[in-house]
Design a protein around this motif. Sequence first.
Motif, PDB file in Angstrom:
ATOM      1  N   LEU A 108       7.380   5.828 -13.333  1.00 15.26           N
ATOM      2  CA  LEU A 108       6.617   4.480 -13.279  1.00 15.26           C
ATOM      3  C   LEU A 108       6.472   4.240 -12.067  1.00 15.26           C
ATOM      4  N   VAL A 109       5.304   3.738 -11.408  1.00 16.89           N
ATOM      5  CA  VAL A 109       5.082   3.701  -9.971  1.00 16.89           C
ATOM      6  C   VAL A 109       4.540   2.228  -9.633  1.00 16.89           C
ATOM      7  N   HIS A 110       4.908   1.649  -8.706  1.00 17.54           N
ATOM      8  CA  HIS A 110       4.469   0.317  -8.239  1.00 17.54           C
ATOM      9  C   HIS A 110       3.616   0.652  -6.915  1.00 17.54           C
ATOM     10  N   TYR A 111       2.378   0.175  -6.857  1.00 16.63           N
ATOM     11  CA  TYR A 111       1.142   0.291  -5.931  1.00 16.63           C
ATOM     12  C   TYR A 111       0.142  -0.910  -5.957  1.00 16.63           C
ATOM     13  N   GLN A 112       0.086  -1.593  -5.058  1.00 13.74           N
ATOM     14  CA  GLN A 112      -0.860  -2.590  -4.743  1.00 13.74           C
ATOM     15  C   GLN A 112      -0.473  -3.626  -5.949  1.00 13.74           C
ATOM     16  N   ARG A 113       0.886  -4.047  -5.837  1.00 14.00           N
ATOM     17  CA  ARG A 113       1.084  -5.093  -6.764  1.00 14.00           C
ATOM     18  C   ARG A 113       1.124  -4.817  -8.327  1.00 14.00           C
ATOM     19  N   GLY A 114       1.168  -3.667  -8.619  1.00 15.61           N
ATOM     20  CA  GLY A 114       1.008  -3.348  -9.887  1.00 15.61           C
ATOM     21  C   GLY A 114       1.729  -2.140 -10.388  1.00 15.61           C
ATOM     22  N   TYR A 115       1.875  -1.691 -11.661  1.00 13.35           N
ATOM     23  CA  TYR A 115       2.494  -0.662 -12.052  1.00 13.35           C
ATOM     24  C   TYR A 115       1.275   0.255 -12.186  1.00 13.35           C
ATOM     25  N   GLN A 116       1.520   1.497 -11.850  1.00 16.75           N
ATOM     26  CA  GLN A 116       0.728   2.744 -12.176  1.00 16.75           C
ATOM     27  C   GLN A 116       1.744   3.817 -12.488  1.00 16.75           C
ATOM     28  N   ALA A 117       0.724   4.870 -13.032  1.00 18.34           N
ATOM     29  CA  ALA A 117       1.116   6.173 -13.471  1.00 18.34           C
ATOM     30  C   ALA A 117       0.596   7.471 -12.689  1.00 18.34           C
ATOM     31  N   GLY A 150      31.685  -4.313  -7.266  1.00 15.93           N
ATOM     32  CA  GLY A 150      32.069  -3.181  -6.625  1.00 15.93           C
ATOM     33  C   GLY A 150      31.157  -1.872  -7.274  1.00 15.93           C
ATOM     34  N   TYR A 151      30.223  -2.170  -8.135  1.00 15.34           N
ATOM     35  CA  TYR A 151      29.543  -1.017  -8.775  1.00 15.34           C
ATOM     36  C   TYR A 151      28.178  -1.520  -8.940  1.00 15.34           C
ATOM     37  N   PHE A 152      27.337  -0.575  -9.355  1.00 14.57           N
ATOM     38  CA  PHE A 152      26.002  -0.753  -9.969  1.00 14.57           C
ATOM     39  C   PHE A 152      25.332   0.697 -10.316  1.00 14.57           C
ATOM     40  N   GLY A 153      24.261   0.268 -11.208  1.00 17.07           N
ATOM     41  CA  GLY A 153      23.661   1.437 -11.791  1.00 17.07           C
ATOM     42  C   GLY A 153      22.166   1.482 -11.419  1.00 17.07           C
ATOM     43  N   VAL A 154      21.656   2.507 -11.174  1.00 18.05           N
ATOM     44  CA  VAL A 154      20.141   2.789 -10.686  1.00 18.05           C
ATOM     45  C   VAL A 154      19.400   3.415 -11.956  1.00 18.05           C
ATOM     46  N   ASN A 155      18.512   3.078 -12.682  1.00 16.43           N
ATOM     47  CA  ASN A 155      17.910   3.460 -13.631  1.00 16.43           C
ATOM     48  C   ASN A 155      16.373   3.800 -13.175  1.00 16.43           C
ATOM     49  N   LEU A 156      15.990   5.159 -13.065  1.00 14.38           N
ATOM     50  CA  LEU A 156      14.660   5.709 -12.693  1.00 14.38           C
ATOM     51  C   LEU A 156      13.930   5.608 -13.734  1.00 14.38           C
ATOM     52  N   LEU A 157      13.091   4.544 -13.666  1.00 12.01           N
ATOM     53  CA  LEU A 157      11.967   4.122 -14.814  1.00 12.01           C
ATOM     54  C   LEU A 157      10.825   4.948 -14.945  1.00 12.01           C
ATOM     55  N   GLY A 158      10.609   5.396 -16.278  1.00 15.03           N
ATOM     56  CA  GLY A 158       9.533   6.179 -16.489  1.00 15.03           C
ATOM     57  C   GLY A 158       8.045   5.490 -17.084  1.00 15.03           C
ATOM     58  N   VAL A 159       7.069   5.789 -17.067  1.00 14.75           N
ATOM     59  CA  VAL A 159       6.006   5.376 -17.953  1.00 14.75           C
ATOM     60  C   VAL A 159       6.368   5.012 -19.309  1.00 14.75           C
ATOM     61  N   GLY A 160       5.702   3.584 -19.497  1.00 16.39           N
ATOM     62  CA  GLY A 160       6.438   3.103 -20.869  1.00 16.39           C
ATOM     63  C   GLY A 160       7.436   2.149 -20.637  1.00 16.39           C
ATOM     64  N   ARG A 173       0.885  -1.154  -0.120  1.00 16.34           N
ATOM     65  CA  ARG A 173      -0.039  -0.170   0.118  1.00 16.34           C
ATOM     66  C   ARG A 173       0.883   1.302   0.071  1.00 16.34           C
ATOM     67  N   TYR A 174       2.102   0.965  -0.079  1.00 18.92           N
ATOM     68  CA  TYR A 174       3.123   2.087  -0.204  1.00 18.92           C
ATOM     69  C   TYR A 174       3.589   2.368  -1.652  1.00 18.92           C
ATOM     70  N   ALA A 175       3.201   3.525  -2.265  1.00 20.23           N
ATOM     71  CA  ALA A 175       3.453   3.632  -3.777  1.00 20.23           C
ATOM     72  C   ALA A 175       5.063   4.122  -3.818  1.00 20.23           C
ATOM     73  N   SER A 176       5.622   3.558  -4.718  1.00 21.45           N
ATOM     74  CA  SER A 176       7.137   3.483  -4.830  1.00 21.45           C
ATOM     75  C   SER A 176       7.492   3.712  -6.279  1.00 21.45           C
ATOM     76  N   GLY A 177       8.473   4.625  -6.734  1.00 24.70           N
ATOM     77  CA  GLY A 177       9.006   4.655  -8.000  1.00 24.70           C
ATOM     78  C   GLY A 177       9.731   3.252  -8.254  1.00 24.70           C
ATOM     79  N   VAL A 178       9.731   2.874  -9.453  1.00 23.16           N
ATOM     80  CA  VAL A 178      10.288   1.811  -9.819  1.00 23.16           C
ATOM     81  C   VAL A 178      11.665   2.058 -10.727  1.00 23.16           C
ATOM     82  N   THR A 179      12.790   1.386 -10.104  1.00 23.57           N
ATOM     83  CA  THR A 179      14.286   1.341 -10.604  1.00 23.57           C
ATOM     84  C   THR A 179      14.519  -0.059 -11.454  1.00 23.57           C
ATOM     85  N   LEU A 180      15.336   0.282 -12.024  1.00 22.11           N
ATOM     86  CA  LEU A 180      16.238  -0.892 -12.679  1.00 22.11           C
ATOM     87  C   LEU A 180      17.705  -1.037 -12.012  1.00 22.11           C
ATOM     88  N   ILE A 181      18.133  -1.853 -11.326  1.00 24.53           N
ATOM     89  CA  ILE A 181      19.300  -1.816 -10.703  1.00 24.53           C
ATOM     90  C   ILE A 181      20.182  -2.580 -11.934  1.00 24.53           C
TER      91      ILE A 181
END
Length: 186
Positions: free
Chosen positions: A154-163, A70-80, A17-25
């Motif tokens: 791109l937002v994740h909320y209630q086990r699904g993607y939202q905008a 020893g490294y990683f990237g974080v991609n902040l994903l958008g709608v689409g 029930r917490y809306a969170s942005g979706v990232t790609l590590i």
Amino acid sequence: MTPAGLTPDSFKEAMCRYASGVTLITVHDADGAPVGMTATAFSSVSSEPPLVLICVHGATRTYERVLRSGYFGVNLLGVGAEPIAEHCSRPGGSKVLPSEWLIDAPQWTAPAVAGSLAFVDCETYRHFPAGTHHVIVGRVRGIGLGPAPDPGPLVHYQRGYQALHPLQETTRMPFTAPLTSNGSVR
């Protein structure tokens, strides 16, 4: 509101029930292929020095790869970007990122996904266990900003993607039922 006991299922239900942005590590696997893991557990930590954190399950290949490299990237994903998020969220499946999803950015260590709202290139700064997961703090070494105007997160909320959509006066609801410490309504 019905009081709920503290169980793994009730905890997961509350957290969905917490809306969170979706990232790609992103990181490279042992053969050098770009791979990704969809994650919502990401946060900025500090601007001086620039630090971010991710939380990764200790039994995942991503956790092992980040520690080894020893490294990683974080991609902040958008709608689409739902197809990318779905591709990289399947447990045990191939997480290799097709070249058409990536940008050519030799200045960064980690793979960057084209069309991301932003990209943060990090070196592992600290890590520590936290239950089933590990908190990995990364020192930011580079930043890429996506094209403007962006499509929104791109937002994740209630086990699904939202905008997101702008909050309209007609959709605002008063918050009139505060919670008590045991989860019941006062």
